[in-house]
Motif scaffolding. Structure first.
Motif, PDB file in Angstrom:
ATOM      1  N   HIS A 133     117.405  45.928  35.315  1.00 24.11           N
ATOM      2  CA  HIS A 133     117.146  45.718  33.894  1.00 24.11           C
ATOM      3  C   HIS A 133     115.909  46.475  33.436  1.00 24.11           C
ATOM      4  N   PRO A 134     116.083  47.425  32.515  1.00 29.30           N
ATOM      5  CA  PRO A 134     114.951  48.182  31.975  1.00 29.30           C
ATOM      6  C   PRO A 134     114.398  47.489  30.741  1.00 29.30           C
ATOM      7  N   VAL A 144     111.311  48.038  35.592  1.00 26.55           N
ATOM      8  CA  VAL A 144     112.716  47.724  35.862  1.00 26.55           C
ATOM      9  C   VAL A 144     112.744  46.470  36.723  1.00 26.55           C
ATOM     10  N   GLU A 145     113.513  45.476  36.295  1.00 27.43           N
ATOM     11  CA  GLU A 145     113.671  44.246  37.073  1.00 27.43           C
ATOM     12  C   GLU A 145     114.911  44.376  37.947  1.00 27.43           C
ATOM     13  N   VAL A 146     114.718  44.341  39.251  1.00 25.56           N
ATOM     14  CA  VAL A 146     115.819  44.438  40.208  1.00 25.56           C
ATOM     15  C   VAL A 146     116.135  43.023  40.686  1.00 25.56           C
ATOM     16  N   VAL A 147     117.349  42.574  40.395  1.00 27.01           N
ATOM     17  CA  VAL A 147     117.728  41.192  40.691  1.00 27.01           C
ATOM     18  C   VAL A 147     118.997  41.178  41.541  1.00 27.01           C
ATOM     19  N   PRO A 148     118.907  40.762  42.792  1.00 25.16           N
ATOM     20  CA  PRO A 148     120.109  40.631  43.613  1.00 25.16           C
ATOM     21  C   PRO A 148     120.842  39.331  43.304  1.00 25.16           C
ATOM     22  N   GLY A 149     122.152  39.334  43.560  1.00 24.50           N
ATOM     23  CA  GLY A 149     122.952  38.128  43.416  1.00 24.50           C
ATOM     24  C   GLY A 149     123.230  37.495  44.763  1.00 24.50           C
TER      25      GLY A 149
END
Length: 306
Positions: A133-134, A144-149
């Motif tokens: 997410h930018p 940038v938010e890097v979010v794993p599921g």
């Protein structure tokens, strides 16, 4: 990585495309909307003067196809920017999952949806789905938010973090998936009180914008909320602040407004923004924002702490 697929070419997608191009990547973009290619090329041309392209970078390295499957077939990384609706994401990611090579990361720019929900559209390789997410505009704002599921592989996270860092971003990794991620939740908390203050007649829309842009917003742009608070505690730092100002802060929390976006409140907020702009058009406002952001980022780069 040399070739990035940008899926969805609205405001965020066009900004991503320009950013990737400026970092010397080949970009293949896709959007099914009529006239999307012409709008994208016009947007990239408008953004280009605000960038500092590396040697070999060129808008001419942008190609376009309306077919998302074709766009990702030879991509080394996929940045998706489709509408923020689960059913749309499900259908789109089913296409991307089938067409992209199995090892290619599928990153979504989603500002609030959970990566585990988005990954449901990928029956074959949900492990390669991650949020990337930018913040608008991505061609200028580094975060940038890097979010794993739930099913995201560690290698996917590592690849995404390295990729974003390699194109000049400041990625952060979230340890839990939450609606809105981190920065949007922080913004939402501020908006809640800002809307409440307007609704209660405490301050105008313009007053609140002034309070942030000429007050804490300046400090947050340099150090963020925790380090700013640490410095406000003098030699005792944040420990002193929490000990001596913690109790009154808790009292403020209990007094924060709870708001509902009624039609009346929405009309008040819109009217307040119109009054604050006082005839300044959107293009002028965007140009002002981008010029200040560019200067601020340059100053931060020159003076950044080791």
């Amino acid at each position: 990585m040399r070739r990035v697929a940008v899926i969805g070419t609205g405001v965020i997608g066009a900004s991503w495309a320009a950013h990737f191009l400026a970092h010397g990547l080949d970009v293949v973009a896709s959007d099914p909307a009529p006239g999307a290619e012409a709008r994208l090329r016009a947007d990239v041309a408008a953004i280009w003067p605000t960038l500092a392209p590396i040697d070999g970078a060129s808008p001419d390295r942008l190609t376009f196809t309306a077919d998302a499957a074709e766009a990702v077939a030879d991509a080394d990384f996929v940045q998706e920017n489709g509408p923020e609706r689960e059913e749309v994401k499900d259908a789109l990611f089913a296409v991307l999952d089938t067409a992209a090579r199995p090892e290619v990361v599928l990153a979504s720019s989603s500002s609030g949806l959970l990566p585990s929900v988005i990954a449901r559209g990928c029956p074959e390789h949900p492990e390669r789905v991650v949020i990337g997410h930018p913040f608008n505009p991505p061609h200028l704002i580094p975060l940038v938010e890097v979010v794993p599921g739930e099913k995201t592989a560690e290698k996917t996270v590592e690849t995404a973090m390295a990729f974003y860092a390699g194109v000049g971003k400041r990625p952060i990794r979230l340890r839990q998936e939450l609606p809105g991620h981190v920065a949007n939740r922080l913004q939402a908390a501020l908006w809640q009180e800002a809307y409440s203050l307007v609704e209660r007649g405490v301050a105008t829309v313009a007053d609140i914008d002034t309070a942030i842009t000429h007050g804490p917003g300046l400090r947050w742009a340099v150090l963020g909320p925790f380090l700013t608070q640490h410095l406000s505690g003098g030699p005792g730092g944040i420990a002193h602040v929490l000990e001596h100002l913690g109790p009154p802060t808790e009292a403020w929390w209990r007094d924060l407004g709870q708001v509902t976006l009624t039609r009346e409140l929405v009309e008040t907020l819109v009217a307040g923004v119109d009054e604050e702009l006082a005839g300044i058009d959107r293009a002028e406002l965007v140009a002002h924002r981008d010029a200040v952001l560019t200067a601020l980022l340059a100053a931060k780069a020159r003076t950044e702490l080791p």
